[in-house]
Design a protein around this motif. Structure first.
Motif, PDB file in Angstrom:
ATOM      1  N   ASP A  25     -65.073  13.936  39.073  1.00 25.60           N
ATOM      2  CA  ASP A  25     -66.105  14.142  40.049  1.00 25.60           C
ATOM      3  C   ASP A  25     -65.243  15.856  40.514  1.00 25.60           C
ATOM      4  OD1 ASP A  25     -67.378  14.722  42.078  1.00 25.60           O
ATOM      5  OD2 ASP A  25     -66.306  13.043  43.309  1.00 25.60           O
ATOM      6  N   PRO A  26     -66.430  16.619  39.789  1.00 25.02           N
ATOM      7  CA  PRO A  26     -65.850  18.123  39.772  1.00 25.02           C
ATOM      8  C   PRO A  26     -65.885  18.429  41.163  1.00 25.02           C
ATOM      9  CG  PRO A  26     -67.286  17.786  37.803  1.00 25.02           C
ATOM     10  CD  PRO A  26     -67.720  16.827  38.348  1.00 25.02           C
ATOM     11  N   ALA A  27     -66.941  18.622  42.194  1.00 22.11           N
ATOM     12  CA  ALA A  27     -67.175  18.684  42.798  1.00 22.11           C
ATOM     13  C   ALA A  27     -66.343  18.267  44.011  1.00 22.11           C
ATOM     14  CB  ALA A  27     -68.820  18.534  43.638  1.00 22.11           C
ATOM     15  N   ARG A  28     -66.215  16.885  43.973  1.00 20.32           N
ATOM     16  CA  ARG A  28     -64.738  16.434  45.078  1.00 20.32           C
ATOM     17  C   ARG A  28     -63.724  16.900  44.722  1.00 20.32           C
ATOM     18  NH1 ARG A  28     -63.482  12.435  48.805  1.00 20.32           N
ATOM     19  NH2 ARG A  28     -61.186  11.304  48.368  1.00 20.32           N
ATOM     20  N   ALA A  29     -63.121  18.001  43.019  1.00 21.89           N
ATOM     21  CA  ALA A  29     -61.960  18.383  42.442  1.00 21.89           C
ATOM     22  C   ALA A  29     -61.947  19.418  43.551  1.00 21.89           C
ATOM     23  CB  ALA A  29     -62.140  18.264  41.646  1.00 21.89           C
ATOM     24  N   THR A  30     -63.119  20.339  43.893  1.00 16.51           N
ATOM     25  CA  THR A  30     -63.198  21.810  44.640  1.00 16.51           C
ATOM     26  C   THR A  30     -62.666  21.964  45.821  1.00 16.51           C
ATOM     27  OG1 THR A  30     -64.610  21.993  42.718  1.00 16.51           O
ATOM     28  CG2 THR A  30     -64.642  23.490  44.357  1.00 16.51           C
ATOM     29  N   ARG A  31     -63.485  20.779  46.522  1.00 15.34           N
ATOM     30  CA  ARG A  31     -62.905  20.402  47.747  1.00 15.34           C
ATOM     31  C   ARG A  31     -61.280  20.904  47.218  1.00 15.34           C
ATOM     32  NH1 ARG A  31     -67.695  17.428  47.271  1.00 15.34           N
ATOM     33  NH2 ARG A  31     -66.585  15.920  47.731  1.00 15.34           N
ATOM     34  N   VAL A  32     -60.290  19.491  47.061  1.00 14.97           N
ATOM     35  CA  VAL A  32     -59.153  19.113  46.916  1.00 14.97           C
ATOM     36  C   VAL A  32     -58.709  20.032  47.011  1.00 14.97           C
ATOM     37  CG1 VAL A  32     -57.463  17.681  46.397  1.00 14.97           C
ATOM     38  CG2 VAL A  32     -59.522  16.805  46.523  1.00 14.97           C
ATOM     39  N   PHE A  33     -58.771  20.880  46.142  1.00 10.97           N
ATOM     40  CA  PHE A  33     -58.879  22.141  45.609  1.00 10.97           C
ATOM     41  C   PHE A  33     -57.958  22.971  46.862  1.00 10.97           C
ATOM     42  CE2 PHE A  33     -57.964  22.652  40.554  1.00 10.97           C
ATOM     43  CZ  PHE A  33     -57.727  20.976  40.862  1.00 10.97           C
ATOM     44  N   GLU A  34     -59.563  23.270  47.326  1.00 13.18           N
ATOM     45  CA  GLU A  34     -59.494  24.439  47.852  1.00 13.18           C
ATOM     46  C   GLU A  34     -58.573  23.868  49.752  1.00 13.18           C
ATOM     47  OE1 GLU A  34     -63.827  24.228  49.282  1.00 13.18           O
ATOM     48  OE2 GLU A  34     -64.417  26.344  47.397  1.00 13.18           O
ATOM     49  N   ALA A  35     -58.484  22.510  49.690  1.00 12.42           N
ATOM     50  CA  ALA A  35     -57.947  22.348  51.396  1.00 12.42           C
ATOM     51  C   ALA A  35     -56.433  22.509  50.769  1.00 12.42           C
ATOM     52  CB  ALA A  35     -58.293  20.377  51.050  1.00 12.42           C
ATOM     53  N   LEU A  36     -56.071  21.969  49.480  1.00  7.50           N
ATOM     54  CA  LEU A  36     -54.533  22.523  49.086  1.00  7.50           C
ATOM     55  C   LEU A  36     -54.178  24.140  49.395  1.00  7.50           C
ATOM     56  CD1 LEU A  36     -53.810  20.179  45.990  1.00  7.50           C
ATOM     57  CD2 LEU A  36     -53.313  19.290  47.814  1.00  7.50           C
ATOM     58  N   LYS A  37     -54.699  24.908  49.077  1.00  6.82           N
ATOM     59  CA  LYS A  37     -54.493  26.206  48.646  1.00  6.82           C
ATOM     60  C   LYS A  37     -54.598  26.604  50.308  1.00  6.82           C
ATOM     61  CE  LYS A  37     -53.961  28.569  46.302  1.00  6.82           C
ATOM     62  NZ  LYS A  37     -52.346  28.953  45.633  1.00  6.82           N
ATOM     63  N   ALA A  38     -55.726  25.619  51.573  1.00 10.93           N
ATOM     64  CA  ALA A  38     -55.298  25.902  52.754  1.00 10.93           C
ATOM     65  C   ALA A  38     -54.167  25.755  53.057  1.00 10.93           C
ATOM     66  CB  ALA A  38     -56.223  25.620  53.367  1.00 10.93           C
ATOM     67  N   LEU A  39     -53.279  24.885  52.967  1.00 10.34           N
ATOM     68  CA  LEU A  39     -51.963  23.963  53.032  1.00 10.34           C
ATOM     69  C   LEU A  39     -50.774  25.769  52.278  1.00 10.34           C
ATOM     70  CD1 LEU A  39     -52.321  20.849  53.191  1.00 10.34           C
ATOM     71  CD2 LEU A  39     -52.289  21.572  54.697  1.00 10.34           C
TER      72      LEU A  39
END
Length: 579
Positions: free
Chosen positions: A459-473
């Motif tokens: 699920d590339p779209a979900r993976a993108t959201r997860v990665f961005e949320a992790l980088k925000a931390l």
């Protein structure tokens, strides 16, 4: 009214004599007893070694279809007295204390078949000490027929008219009694694939029509003597006899596939229906339910293989072990019986410890050490990976915080925690990491989240959201086992990935395989171009460590440096590398 009739003289020496038969109403205590009974009853005795009928009530005549005619009853009784009924009465009169007092008797055939229940009780002997008894007879024909009809309904599938699961089990059990060297049996389970989708899209009526048509086609694939049953919603069981062993069963599966090849016409639509077929051979003394479960297990294998599968005990043993591991893993997680070990990640230039990868280990009290390669897939399949992942993230963060407290300052170390593709798909990964950071007091850069390529591809779209949320931390994101999956360069360019971990399969072959060296060199060049760091897995020799450092790899992990260590040993190892 008393009717006198006797054939004693005419049948001299016969086993049965008929004395005067009293037809109610009559006189005397015995006759009053018969008149008062609501069921067919009569008084019998033994005299001179012969069986005599002393009296009968009207119900007995009616039950015998004699309609009060003593002559007709006499002929009938002479006929039946030589059978089970007569033996039953004689045995009781000979020894009332030890003889049976009830008998189920069947008479007639076909539509005229009757089911009678005889019950006998002792009476006081006659004046001449002749033993006597009271025989009552109940016609249970209607009751038995109702039971048989009900049982027939219980053993029949109402939609297809085929035998149901219970009837099939009985047939399998009966077949088990006829096993021989020349004749064997096998059970085939046929599962209609994607039936639920057809049912949902076309409606229940169309689904029922499809099941009926499917069942009719299965009948066409059977030989004489084979038994077909509907054993579940879209599941059918077939009991086949075998003259040439498993070859006959496989031919039956082949015939089934042939009859299902043509499309089904349902509600003006043509539908192609595929099926999965599992086979299990019958063995002497085998429980029918066990045999059926074996065939069902083979069906699951057939769905993955795309062709009929024969049950293999070894595969079932492995499946049972996986199920056992799932049950015990759930308990181990609840009781915190698992441990985290930490494998050092070494800076290849300085030789110091840059961080650790947290690895789950399970030491079972009975089984001993259970490999992560065995229990991690079970955790992913069962959903326990969510609990395991949360525990690992929280435990790793708190361990690193404990090391900081021991050192009296924040250490220049990070800890990497693996997350599976299932966690990325089902869990709130960013919230999970945020909670671990808050409870431990660590900064985001001290946590590295390691994700596999499959978590992106699914699920590339979900993976993108997860990665961005992790980088925000401010957490570090690493792609684990790079090069073994299906990642495209577009993912690497678009996603905020910090570290590429080069899979050990490429690293370990570098010293003997030029292609492995070329691949590692290409990955290092790609990482540099994209501004990513690199870590090599599987560094097991000093030559590998030296070569990787020369090629520009930032860090490495492997047995050359250290095996996974418990928390205290890992802390001591990090301290020793800094001295």
């Amino acid at each position: 009214m008393q009717v006198a009739y006797s054939r004693a003289e005419e049948r001299a020496g016969a086993r049965v004599d008929v004395q005067p038969i009293l037809v109610a109403p009559s006189h005397g205590d015995d006759h009053c007893l018969l008149d008062a009974l609501p069921l067919a009853a009569g008084i019998f005795c033994m005299k001179s070694g012969k069986l005599w009928v002393q009296a009968l009530n009207k119900q007995f005549f009616d039950l015998a279809y004699c309609h009060g005619c003593p002559e007709k009853f006499s002929e009938l009784f002479h006929h039946y007295s030589d059978g089970l009924g007569g033996d039953f009465i004689r045995s009781f009169l000979a020894d009332p204390a030890n003889a049976v007092d009830e008998l189920e008797l069947t008479e007639g055939t076909g539509l005229n078949r009757r089911f009678l229940k005889l019950k006998i009780a002792a009476l006081t002997p006659a004046a001449d000490r002749t033993p006597r008894c009271l025989l009552s007879v109940v016609d249970r024909t209607i009751e038995i027929q109702a039971e048989n009809n009900l049982r027939a309904e219980m053993l029949r599938d109402s939609l297809t008219g085929l035998p149901n699961r219970l009837a099939f089990t009985e047939a399998v059990e009966k077949a088990g009694e006829t096993l021989s060297r020349d004749l064997g049996h096998a059970v085939l389970v046929v599962d209609m694939l994607r039936f639920s989708r057809i049912n949902e899209s076309m409606g229940g009526i169309a689904g029922d029509e499809l099941l009926i048509t499917f069942a009719r086609r299965l009948v066409l694939a059977l030989r004489a003597g084979d038994i077909l049953a509907r054993t579940g919603g879209n599941e059918f069981g077939i009991l086949v006899s075998l003259r040439r062993g498993i070859g006959d069963a496989l031919k039956a599966a082949e015939r089934i596939h042939k009859v299902m090849a043509a499309p089904f016409k349902i509600s003006e639509l043509e539908i192609r229906v595929e099926c999965a077929i599992g086979l299990a051979m019958m063995h002497a003394g085998q429980d029918p339910e066990e045999l059926f479960r074996n065939a069902q297990f083979a069906v699951k294998q057939a769905k993955g293989a795309g062709k009929p599968q024969v049950y293999e005990p070894q595969q079932a043993t492995e499946a049972r072990r996986r199920f056992s591991i799932e049950t015990e893993l759930r308990r181990a997680i609840e009781k915190e019986e698992l441990k985290l070990f930490y494998q050092p990640l070494i800076n290849l230039k300085s030789g110091e410890v840059a961080g650790f990868e947290a690895l789950a280990r399970w030491e079972h009290e009975d089984r001993g050490e259970i490999s992560p390669s065995e229990f991690i897939p079970v955790a992913e399949e069962s959903g326990l990976i969510l609990h395991l992942g949360r525990w690992a993230m929280d435990k790793a963060a708190h361990t690193l915080a404990d090391w900081d407290r021991k050192a009296g300052k924040p250490l220049p170390l990070y800890v990497g925690v693996n997350l599976s593709a299932i966690q990325v798909a089902r869990d709130d990964v960013a919230a999970l990491v945020s909670s671990a950071l808050k409870s431990s007091g660590l900064a985001g850069k001290r946590i590295t989240v390691e994700l596999t390529e499959s978590s992106i591809v699914q699920d590339p779209a979900r993976a993108t959201r997860v990665f961005e949320a992790l980088k925000a931390l401010d957490a570090t994101v690493a792609m684990d086992d790079f090069g073994t999956g299906y990642s495209s360069l577009a993912y690497l360019q678009r996603l905020p990935i910090d570290v590429l971990k080069i899979d050990r399969s490429f690293v370990t072959g570098m010293m003997v395989d030029p292609d492995s060296v070329a691949i590692v060199r290409a990955v290092l060049g790609l990482a540099e171009a994209l501004g990513m760091s690199t870590t090599a897995e599987g560094v097991e020799t000093v030559e590998l460590a030296t070569t990787l450092a020369a090629l520009g790899c930032a860090s490495g992990q492997g047995f050359h440096f250290a095996r996974p260590l418990e928390a205290e040993a890992a802390f001591a190892y990090a301290e020793s590398r800094r001295q």
